[in-house]
Design a protein around this motif. Sequence first.
Motif, PDB file in Angstrom:
ATOM      1  N   ALA A  76       8.668 -14.499 -18.226  1.00  0.00           N
ATOM      2  CA  ALA A  76       9.574 -15.117 -18.690  1.00  0.00           C
ATOM      3  C   ALA A  76       9.357 -15.290 -19.862  1.00  0.00           C
ATOM      4  O   ALA A  76       8.693 -15.341 -20.262  1.00  0.00           O
ATOM      5  CB  ALA A  76       8.744 -16.730 -18.445  1.00  0.00           C
ATOM      6  N   GLU A  77      10.143 -14.194 -20.169  1.00  0.00           N
ATOM      7  CA  GLU A  77      10.203 -14.123 -22.127  1.00  0.00           C
ATOM      8  C   GLU A  77      11.261 -14.050 -22.569  1.00  0.00           C
ATOM      9  O   GLU A  77      12.400 -14.552 -21.844  1.00  0.00           O
ATOM     10  CB  GLU A  77       9.910 -12.489 -21.851  1.00  0.00           C
ATOM     11  CG  GLU A  77       9.020 -11.564 -21.395  1.00  0.00           C
ATOM     12  CD  GLU A  77       8.374 -10.460 -20.981  1.00  0.00           C
ATOM     13  OE1 GLU A  77       9.862  -9.227 -21.100  1.00  0.00           O
ATOM     14  OE2 GLU A  77       7.344  -9.967 -21.143  1.00  0.00           O
ATOM     15  N   ALA A  78      11.590 -13.419 -24.029  1.00  0.00           N
ATOM     16  CA  ALA A  78      12.644 -14.103 -24.534  1.00  0.00           C
ATOM     17  C   ALA A  78      13.938 -13.263 -23.497  1.00  0.00           C
ATOM     18  O   ALA A  78      15.054 -13.661 -23.662  1.00  0.00           O
ATOM     19  CB  ALA A  78      12.719 -13.757 -25.952  1.00  0.00           C
ATOM     20  N   THR A  79      14.146 -12.502 -23.729  1.00  0.00           N
ATOM     21  CA  THR A  79      14.727 -11.719 -22.281  1.00  0.00           C
ATOM     22  C   THR A  79      14.032 -10.973 -21.086  1.00  0.00           C
ATOM     23  O   THR A  79      13.411 -10.432 -20.964  1.00  0.00           O
ATOM     24  CB  THR A  79      15.521 -10.412 -22.874  1.00  0.00           C
ATOM     25  OG1 THR A  79      15.541 -10.237 -24.305  1.00  0.00           O
ATOM     26  CG2 THR A  79      16.119  -9.576 -22.125  1.00  0.00           C
ATOM     27  N   PRO A  80      14.765 -11.784 -20.436  1.00  0.00           N
ATOM     28  CA  PRO A  80      13.311 -11.813 -19.058  1.00  0.00           C
ATOM     29  C   PRO A  80      13.098 -10.615 -18.332  1.00  0.00           C
ATOM     30  O   PRO A  80      14.284  -9.949 -17.856  1.00  0.00           O
ATOM     31  CB  PRO A  80      14.593 -12.826 -17.866  1.00  0.00           C
ATOM     32  CG  PRO A  80      15.301 -13.714 -18.716  1.00  0.00           C
ATOM     33  CD  PRO A  80      15.604 -12.842 -19.592  1.00  0.00           C
ATOM     34  N   ARG A  81      12.800 -10.528 -17.581  1.00  0.00           N
ATOM     35  CA  ARG A  81      12.185  -8.834 -17.313  1.00  0.00           C
ATOM     36  C   ARG A  81      11.813  -8.995 -15.776  1.00  0.00           C
ATOM     37  O   ARG A  81      11.094 -10.024 -15.844  1.00  0.00           O
ATOM     38  CB  ARG A  81      11.250  -8.394 -18.406  1.00  0.00           C
ATOM     39  CG  ARG A  81      11.568  -6.008 -17.986  1.00  0.00           C
ATOM     40  CD  ARG A  81      10.143  -6.449 -18.539  1.00  0.00           C
ATOM     41  NE  ARG A  81       9.109  -7.015 -19.271  1.00  0.00           N
ATOM     42  CZ  ARG A  81       7.626  -6.665 -18.557  1.00  0.00           C
ATOM     43  NH1 ARG A  81       7.205  -5.276 -18.096  1.00  0.00           N
ATOM     44  NH2 ARG A  81       6.491  -7.512 -18.550  1.00  0.00           N
ATOM     45  N   VAL A  82      12.689  -8.262 -15.071  1.00  0.00           N
ATOM     46  CA  VAL A  82      11.747  -7.588 -13.649  1.00  0.00           C
ATOM     47  C   VAL A  82      11.518  -6.876 -13.192  1.00  0.00           C
ATOM     48  O   VAL A  82      12.525  -6.050 -13.280  1.00  0.00           O
ATOM     49  CB  VAL A  82      12.886  -8.718 -13.102  1.00  0.00           C
ATOM     50  CG1 VAL A  82      12.981  -8.594 -11.278  1.00  0.00           C
ATOM     51  CG2 VAL A  82      13.639 -10.242 -12.977  1.00  0.00           C
ATOM     52  N   GLU A  83       9.992  -6.676 -12.421  1.00  0.00           N
ATOM     53  CA  GLU A  83       9.232  -5.584 -11.569  1.00  0.00           C
ATOM     54  C   GLU A  83       9.512  -5.633 -10.181  1.00  0.00           C
ATOM     55  O   GLU A  83       8.921  -7.240  -9.731  1.00  0.00           O
ATOM     56  CB  GLU A  83       8.515  -5.250 -12.255  1.00  0.00           C
ATOM     57  CG  GLU A  83       8.800  -4.648 -13.550  1.00  0.00           C
ATOM     58  CD  GLU A  83       7.672  -4.048 -14.684  1.00  0.00           C
ATOM     59  OE1 GLU A  83       6.897  -3.366 -15.727  1.00  0.00           O
ATOM     60  OE2 GLU A  83       6.179  -4.840 -13.927  1.00  0.00           O
ATOM     61  N   TYR A  84       9.882  -4.213  -9.870  1.00  0.00           N
ATOM     62  CA  TYR A  84       8.995  -4.420  -8.690  1.00  0.00           C
ATOM     63  C   TYR A  84       8.252  -3.154  -8.250  1.00  0.00           C
ATOM     64  O   TYR A  84       7.872  -2.354  -8.834  1.00  0.00           O
ATOM     65  CB  TYR A  84      10.635  -3.344  -7.810  1.00  0.00           C
ATOM     66  CG  TYR A  84      11.635  -4.742  -7.829  1.00  0.00           C
ATOM     67  CD1 TYR A  84      11.763  -6.222  -6.835  1.00  0.00           C
ATOM     68  CD2 TYR A  84      12.425  -5.016  -8.989  1.00  0.00           C
ATOM     69  CE1 TYR A  84      13.497  -6.552  -7.176  1.00  0.00           C
ATOM     70  CE2 TYR A  84      13.723  -5.578  -8.885  1.00  0.00           C
ATOM     71  CZ  TYR A  84      13.951  -6.058  -7.846  1.00  0.00           C
ATOM     72  OH  TYR A  84      14.844  -7.320  -7.800  1.00  0.00           O
ATOM     73  N   GLU A  85       7.315  -3.490  -7.232  1.00  0.00           N
ATOM     74  CA  GLU A  85       6.493  -2.919  -6.856  1.00  0.00           C
ATOM     75  C   GLU A  85       5.742  -3.010  -5.489  1.00  0.00           C
ATOM     76  O   GLU A  85       5.728  -3.809  -5.216  1.00  0.00           O
ATOM     77  CB  GLU A  85       4.871  -2.725  -7.808  1.00  0.00           C
ATOM     78  CG  GLU A  85       4.433  -4.410  -8.075  1.00  0.00           C
ATOM     79  CD  GLU A  85       3.086  -5.377  -8.812  1.00  0.00           C
ATOM     80  OE1 GLU A  85       2.103  -4.161  -8.649  1.00  0.00           O
ATOM     81  OE2 GLU A  85       3.203  -6.262  -9.240  1.00  0.00           O
ATOM     82  N   LEU A  86       5.106  -1.589  -5.245  1.00  0.00           N
ATOM     83  CA  LEU A  86       4.889  -2.087  -3.794  1.00  0.00           C
ATOM     84  C   LEU A  86       3.046  -2.486  -3.761  1.00  0.00           C
ATOM     85  O   LEU A  86       2.437  -2.590  -4.245  1.00  0.00           O
ATOM     86  CB  LEU A  86       3.955  -0.380  -3.330  1.00  0.00           C
ATOM     87  CG  LEU A  86       5.203   0.146  -3.405  1.00  0.00           C
ATOM     88  CD1 LEU A  86       4.582   1.546  -3.141  1.00  0.00           C
ATOM     89  CD2 LEU A  86       6.096  -0.270  -2.300  1.00  0.00           C
TER      90      LEU A  86
END
Length: 145
Positions: A76-86
């Motif tokens: 939850a940042e100014a521009t939302p960021r999504v990451e995927y990880e194993l």
Amino acid sequence: MSEPLPADMFDELCPSSLNPIRIGDKWAPLIIRCLEQGPRRFSELRVPLKRVTPKVLTQSLRSLERDGLVRRTVYAEATPRVEYELTPLGRSLLEPLAAACAWTAEHWDELLDARESYDHAARLDPGPSPRTGATASKTPESPAA
């Protein structure tokens, strides 16, 4: 930060496309390989997986997440960021996946020959008609008058 994924990571003639050993859907093993070195954003995954539409990539990631193989983290940042990880469960697939890839590379020519033979036979014998169950006629067409 991880090194960028190479655009040619999965060449069109990549052994992964011939691998008869299925893990998840068609794209799951490639996604798992992309996440091997650490978390990635969707846009990073799109680089080596350029043959996969965004919709299908999203579906594959959701399926892997549902199976507990991939973790999706939203920042939850100014521009939302999504990451995927194993996940640890997803990481446990890396060794069997590497073995399947090695097996495919070792049997590459045999797999290609088998597929070519099958496809050739399928063209010669179209099989029973879905409506009648009868085999299609193989007589050559008569020349136009």
